[in-house]
Design a protein around this motif. Structure first.
Motif, mmCIF file in Angstrom:
data_model
loop_
_atom_site.group_PDB
_atom_site.id
_atom_site.type_symbol
_atom_site.label_atom_id
_atom_site.label_comp_id
_atom_site.label_asym_id
_atom_site.label_seq_id
_atom_site.Cartn_x
_atom_site.Cartn_y
_atom_site.Cartn_z
ATOM 1 N N LYS A 199 -15.655 -69.773 55.022
ATOM 2 C CA LYS A 199 -16.415 -68.863 55.887
ATOM 3 C C LYS A 199 -17.712 -69.497 56.376
ATOM 4 C CE LYS A 199 -14.818 -64.653 53.535
ATOM 5 N NZ LYS A 199 -15.247 -63.466 52.749
ATOM 6 N N LYS A 238 -13.056 -77.221 57.552
ATOM 7 C CA LYS A 238 -12.289 -75.991 57.372
ATOM 8 C C LYS A 238 -10.784 -76.274 57.245
ATOM 9 C CE LYS A 238 -15.317 -72.641 59.728
ATOM 10 N NZ LYS A 238 -15.262 -71.516 58.782
ATOM 11 N N SER A 266 -7.545 -65.248 52.458
ATOM 12 C CA SER A 266 -8.410 -66.125 53.252
ATOM 13 C C SER A 266 -7.572 -67.014 54.168
ATOM 14 C CB SER A 266 -9.261 -67.004 52.327
ATOM 15 O OG SER A 266 -10.141 -66.215 51.557
ATOM 16 N N SER A 300 -7.156 -66.771 58.563
ATOM 17 C CA SER A 300 -7.506 -67.934 59.379
ATOM 18 C C SER A 300 -6.524 -68.189 60.514
ATOM 19 C CB SER A 300 -7.602 -69.186 58.496
ATOM 20 O OG SER A 300 -8.657 -69.079 57.564
ATOM 21 N N ASN A 303 -8.086 -67.510 63.795
ATOM 22 C CA ASN A 303 -9.294 -68.246 64.156
ATOM 23 C C ASN A 303 -9.194 -68.730 65.600
ATOM 24 O OD1 ASN A 303 -11.222 -70.715 64.258
ATOM 25 N ND2 ASN A 303 -11.689 -69.760 62.281
#
Length: 332
Positions: A277, A285, A303, A307, A310
């Motif tokens: 994050k 990342k 998590s 993503s 994203n």
């Protein structure tokens, strides 16, 4: 073959050498009394791809004419010696090893480095002792130089685990000894690429990462080592966590993220989840996602799943890849 009548450039080369020698004699007032003669100053290495001499040696290399190349290793022309020595970095011929070893003490530094590199590329264990002896000679005259770095790295390409531990535990190299540190970390890295690792080698890489006095180039090699090594990192979790927290350069963090995953430590997972994050670099990342997916998929799946939305295509693609490779359909 290197026929003289086919090399006008070589004729001009020898004329220049003779002229330089004559000027030297004039400048020094002739030979000293009782001398048989005055040695000419050895010319510098001249390499240019438009030069016929360079072209002919490259042609010998491309045609794998190892016998002719070996014969050039003792040539009085320093350019020929250098070119022939360099050629064996591209030719895996163990028969050349005993002929390359003398070039570790060549009069030209470039040829010394080329010999170390070629012996490392061939990877024959017979070269280890001569490489160490050549390094010891360098050490006697001031070891912090590019030749020493080349010699140490070459040991990493052909040495065994005993040589690795000996190299990793040297305690006299200072952080300011740039060439020695570069040679040491590259050697440990080359050992790892050959699947030769020890706890002492890993510990040395962590020491370099933890000490801010070492150059970033050495730290990048150390972090990359931790990311790629197949050795067990579970006993180094706290040190890798500390190393990650002490660096803010993405070029180092991106490799340490992968190393954190291999520790399989809960605190490491929490740090990775937090950094997924907080970190702004997409390369870091992506590697955090790889570390979470490969080692902590179940506890970190939320998590990873989030993503895939994203805005960065690489991050989203990596998250999807982790879901496909490590996920379970009941979570989809």
């Amino acid at each position: 073959m290197l026929a003289r009548n086919e090399q006008p450039d070589l004729m001009q080369f020898y004329f220049t050498v003779i002229l330089a020698g004559a000027l030297l004699l004039v400048g020094c007032g002739g030979a000293l009394e009782g001398e048989q003669g005055v040695a000419l100053v050895e010319p510098e290495i001249y390499v240019h791809h438009s030069d016929s001499l360079t072209q002919q040696v490259i042609d010998l290399r491309d045609r794998l004419e190892t016998t002719q190349l070996i014969s050039l290793l003792e040539n009085p022309n320093p350019t020929l010696r250098f070119l022939a020595t360099s050629a064996f970095a591209s030719i895996d011929d163990q028969a050349a090893v005993p002929h390359l070893i003398p070039r570790l003490r060549d009069t030209k530094i470039r040829t010394q480095q080329a010999a170390a590199y070629a012996l490392g590329q061939i990877g024959d264990a017979r070269a280890v002792r001569p490489l160490i002896e050549a390094f010891q000679y360098q050490d006697s005259v001031g070891a912090n130089n590019p030749v020493s770095a080349s010699l140490l790295e070459a040991v990493g390409k052909c040495g065994n685990a005993t040589a690795l531990d000996q190299l990793a535990t040297v305690s006299t190299y200072l952080p300011t000894d740039r060439h020695l540190i570069d040679g040491q970390v590259k050697a440990i890295y080359r050992f790892m690429q050959r699947n030769i690792t020890t706890d002492l080698g890993t510990q040395r890489m962590l020491e370099i990462l933890k000490d801010e006095r070492y150059a970033s180039t050495a730290k990048i090699y150390a972090a990359n080592y931790l990311a790629r090594t197949a050795s067990d990192l579970k006993g180094f979790a706290s040190e890798i966590i500390s190393a990650y927290r002490s660096h803010n350069q993405p070029s180092i963090q991106m490799f340490l993220a992968l190393a954190l995953g291999k520790t399989e430590d809960r605190q490491a997972m929490n740090l990775l989840t937090e950094q997924l994050k907080a970190n702004s670099d997409y390369r870091v990342k992506c590697n955090i996602l790889r570390a979470l997916g490969q080692h902590f998929y179940d506890p970190a799946r939320k998590s990873i799943h989030s993503s895939i939305r994203n805005s960065n295509a690489q991050i989203a693609e990596t998250a999807i890849q982790m879901m496909v490779e490590h996920g379970n359909s009941r979570y989809w």
